[in-house]
Enzyme design. Sequence first.
Site, short mmCIF file in Angstrom:
data_model
loop_
_atom_site.label_atom_id
_atom_site.label_comp_id
_atom_site.label_asym_id
_atom_site.label_seq_id
_atom_site.Cartn_x
_atom_site.Cartn_y
_atom_site.Cartn_z
N TYR A 163 -30.67 -61.04 88.43
CA TYR A 163 -31.69 -60.05 87.99
C TYR A 163 -32.87 -59.95 88.88
O TYR A 163 -33.19 -58.96 89.30
CB TYR A 163 -32.23 -60.68 86.74
CG TYR A 163 -33.69 -60.26 86.34
CD1 TYR A 163 -33.68 -58.98 85.95
CD2 TYR A 163 -34.78 -61.16 86.37
CE1 TYR A 163 -35.22 -58.42 85.43
CE2 TYR A 163 -36.05 -60.66 86.31
CZ TYR A 163 -36.20 -59.31 85.44
OH TYR A 163 -37.37 -58.81 85.28
N LYS A 170 -34.33 -56.58 91.00
CA LYS A 170 -35.59 -56.01 90.89
C LYS A 170 -36.27 -55.92 92.09
O LYS A 170 -36.68 -54.83 92.66
CB LYS A 170 -36.44 -56.94 89.88
CG LYS A 170 -35.93 -57.00 88.45
CD LYS A 170 -36.23 -55.71 87.80
CE LYS A 170 -37.58 -55.24 87.48
NZ LYS A 170 -37.71 -53.91 86.50
N THR A 191 -41.43 -57.51 88.80
CA THR A 191 -41.89 -58.80 88.19
C THR A 191 -42.10 -59.87 89.36
O THR A 191 -41.78 -59.62 90.73
CB THR A 191 -40.65 -59.25 87.46
OG1 THR A 191 -40.60 -60.63 87.32
CG2 THR A 191 -39.17 -59.08 88.40
N ASP A 192 -42.84 -60.68 89.03
CA ASP A 192 -43.25 -61.98 89.93
C ASP A 192 -41.79 -62.55 90.57
O ASP A 192 -42.04 -63.22 91.35
CB ASP A 192 -44.23 -62.96 89.41
CG ASP A 192 -43.77 -63.51 88.16
OD1 ASP A 192 -42.61 -63.34 87.47
OD2 ASP A 192 -44.52 -64.44 87.74
N GLU A 193 -40.76 -62.52 89.67
CA GLU A 193 -39.73 -62.96 90.01
C GLU A 193 -38.86 -62.60 91.38
O GLU A 193 -38.30 -63.43 92.04
CB GLU A 193 -38.39 -62.98 88.95
CG GLU A 193 -38.79 -63.67 87.78
CD GLU A 193 -37.62 -64.07 86.73
OE1 GLU A 193 -36.57 -63.92 87.30
OE2 GLU A 193 -38.02 -64.31 85.62
P1 NAD Z 1 -36.58 -55.39 77.50
O1 NAD Z 1 -35.18 -55.98 77.60
O2 NAD Z 1 -37.20 -55.75 76.33
O3 NAD Z 1 -36.37 -54.01 77.29
C1 NAD Z 1 -35.53 -53.00 78.23
C2 NAD Z 1 -35.46 -51.79 77.81
O4 NAD Z 1 -34.78 -50.80 78.54
C3 NAD Z 1 -34.64 -51.65 76.36
O5 NAD Z 1 -35.15 -50.80 75.45
C4 NAD Z 1 -33.17 -51.07 76.83
O6 NAD Z 1 -32.60 -50.28 75.95
C5 NAD Z 1 -33.66 -50.31 78.07
N1 NAD Z 1 -32.62 -49.92 78.90
C6 NAD Z 1 -31.79 -50.82 79.53
N2 NAD Z 1 -30.91 -50.41 80.45
C7 NAD Z 1 -31.33 -48.97 80.51
C8 NAD Z 1 -30.73 -47.86 81.12
N3 NAD Z 1 -29.78 -47.64 81.83
N4 NAD Z 1 -31.24 -46.51 80.61
C9 NAD Z 1 -32.28 -46.48 79.81
N5 NAD Z 1 -32.82 -47.54 79.33
C10 NAD Z 1 -32.40 -48.88 79.54
O7 NAD Z 1 -37.32 -55.65 78.75
P2 NAD Z 1 -38.97 -55.99 78.85
O8 NAD Z 1 -39.14 -57.62 78.64
O9 NAD Z 1 -39.61 -55.26 77.84
O10 NAD Z 1 -39.11 -55.49 80.52
C11 NAD Z 1 -39.28 -54.42 80.65
C12 NAD Z 1 -39.68 -54.25 82.23
O11 NAD Z 1 -40.52 -55.23 82.59
C13 NAD Z 1 -38.34 -54.59 82.95
O12 NAD Z 1 -38.16 -53.74 84.12
C14 NAD Z 1 -38.64 -56.08 83.39
O13 NAD Z 1 -38.02 -56.30 84.54
C15 NAD Z 1 -39.94 -55.89 83.65
N6 NAD Z 1 -41.08 -57.26 83.43
C16 NAD Z 1 -40.65 -58.11 82.45
C17 NAD Z 1 -41.54 -59.34 82.17
C18 NAD Z 1 -41.35 -60.22 81.05
O14 NAD Z 1 -41.76 -61.15 80.97
N7 NAD Z 1 -40.88 -59.73 79.89
C19 NAD Z 1 -42.61 -59.31 82.98
C20 NAD Z 1 -42.56 -58.92 84.28
C21 NAD Z 1 -42.03 -57.78 84.36
O1 DAU Z 2 -41.77 -63.89 85.33
C1 DAU Z 2 -41.29 -62.73 84.87
C2 DAU Z 2 -39.99 -62.71 84.02
O2 DAU Z 2 -40.11 -63.38 83.00
C3 DAU Z 2 -39.39 -61.31 83.73
O3 DAU Z 2 -39.23 -60.57 85.01
C4 DAU Z 2 -38.10 -61.44 83.06
O4 DAU Z 2 -37.58 -60.10 82.41
C5 DAU Z 2 -38.37 -62.37 81.78
O5 DAU Z 2 -37.27 -62.45 81.05
C6 DAU Z 2 -38.79 -63.51 82.14
O6 DAU Z 2 -37.98 -64.36 82.89
P1 DAU Z 2 -37.64 -66.08 82.44
O7 DAU Z 2 -36.51 -66.56 83.15
O8 DAU Z 2 -39.04 -66.75 83.11
O9 DAU Z 2 -38.04 -65.86 80.91
P2 DAU Z 2 -36.98 -66.77 79.81
O10 DAU Z 2 -37.89 -66.48 78.52
O11 DAU Z 2 -35.85 -66.35 79.72
O12 DAU Z 2 -37.34 -68.41 80.24
C7 DAU Z 2 -38.74 -68.97 80.16
C8 DAU Z 2 -38.43 -70.04 80.84
O13 DAU Z 2 -37.83 -71.05 79.61
C9 DAU Z 2 -37.42 -70.44 81.83
O14 DAU Z 2 -37.95 -71.44 82.59
C10 DAU Z 2 -36.12 -70.86 81.15
C11 DAU Z 2 -36.60 -71.37 79.70
N1 DAU Z 2 -35.81 -71.62 78.66
C12 DAU Z 2 -35.34 -70.29 78.30
C13 DAU Z 2 -34.50 -70.03 77.11
C14 DAU Z 2 -34.03 -68.69 76.84
C15 DAU Z 2 -35.32 -72.54 77.97
O15 DAU Z 2 -35.84 -73.69 78.40
N2 DAU Z 2 -34.50 -72.38 76.85
C16 DAU Z 2 -33.96 -71.32 76.51
O16 DAU Z 2 -33.45 -71.07 75.42
#
Ligand code: NAD
Ligand code: DAU
Length: 339
Positions: free
Chosen positions: A153, A157, A125-127
Amino acid sequence: MKMIVTGGAGFIGSNFIFYMRRTHPDYDLVCVDKLTYAGNLETLAPVMDDPHFRFAKIDICDRKAVYDLFEAEKPDVVVNFAAESHVDRSIETPEIFLQTNILGTQVLMDACRKYGIERFHQVSTDEVYGDLPLDRPDLFFTEKTPLHTSSPYSASKASADLLVGAYHRTYGLPVTISRCSNNYGPYQFPEKLIPLMIANCTADKPLPVYGQGLNVRDWLYVEDHCAAIDLILQGGKVGEVYNIGGHNEMRNIDIVKLIIGTLGKSEDLITFVTDRKGHDMRYAIDPTYIHNELGWLPETKFADGIQKTIAWYLDNRPWWENIVNGSYRDYYERMYANR
Ligand code: NAD
Ligand code: DAU
């Protein structure tokens, strides 16, 4: 080609499975997922009876179960999406993030070493780069930006990324890492900003905006992320990191207002709430490297992607209503009771 996709019952992993079934119909895919609160087997219903697809309910931290699976399946490639992914939860309970995101990644890489593999791809992730100031719009994250994390988190990562690099250098494991910006699209768990706001807005519930809503995220349609990972698997250089993002920066408050406007609701629903601890101000990816090396460019403009996403949530209310009311947790039992 046999590919293990971990975390495939989650948001991006499931979209990746659908993308790969469409674009590589000859690949065999094995989804490994623990089905935590974020894993929803209902999402995978369209591929459950597909002969090129198999689901295995396994925790990636369970070394024996992972080794047994590798022994049986002999995968060529592993793509690791499995993670605890929600920043707010990591602030409440960091430990499970360290277990799954770091130690789970280690178990998978140990299995790759033991059984041999063509590629281990880590979805990061970019985080891991921390955040950028709002008053410096000229700054972007490149692959050379130092790791500098804010939340448990992102620290977990970043730790996993370092471990992946170490397994490459020390053991010669053929790895790649991608670091993507915020994804949006179908099947995102309704605890994340966009689906939460859509769900609350349709029900005329308050829309909780952290702080003043001025934090900036760089949004990418989930299919564009899947396409980038596919390109990295096919042509990426072993040992490399690839940033993925589409230069689409938006303030949270503007996203919330856009959703309100699309759904025809009132901005009075907006409720400013206490800010997230350690809240990152701005993320912004420079995707020059993946563009130059692999020709990747995002295909979906935000204006189209957000309308598609809102329409998907309106058309698929049972999917997220089952999550909100908790009944999605019974699906695994129903699905497997007679198998
Ligand atoms: P998500 O939370 O929707 O899905 C995560 C999945 O992993 C779930 O199905 C969960 O059951 C499974 N999981 C969790 N712990 C596990 C374990 N111990 N063993 C096996 N399975 C397990 O997450 P997402 O948003 O789909 O993110 C997927 C990946 O992409 C993550 O690694 C996250 O860090 C990365 N990522 C997410 C974003 C975003 O915006 N959502 C952006 C960049 C990177
Ligand atoms: O940048 C990539 C990341 O993006 C991934 O690595 C993470 O897995 C993914 O969850 C996401 O992280 P963020 O913290 O950016 O996403 P989130 O949807 O939780 O929040 C987006 C923005 O919105 C953040 O600035 C917090 C804000 N927010 C979030 C929630 C849930 C609110 O203001 N209100 C809310 O209720």
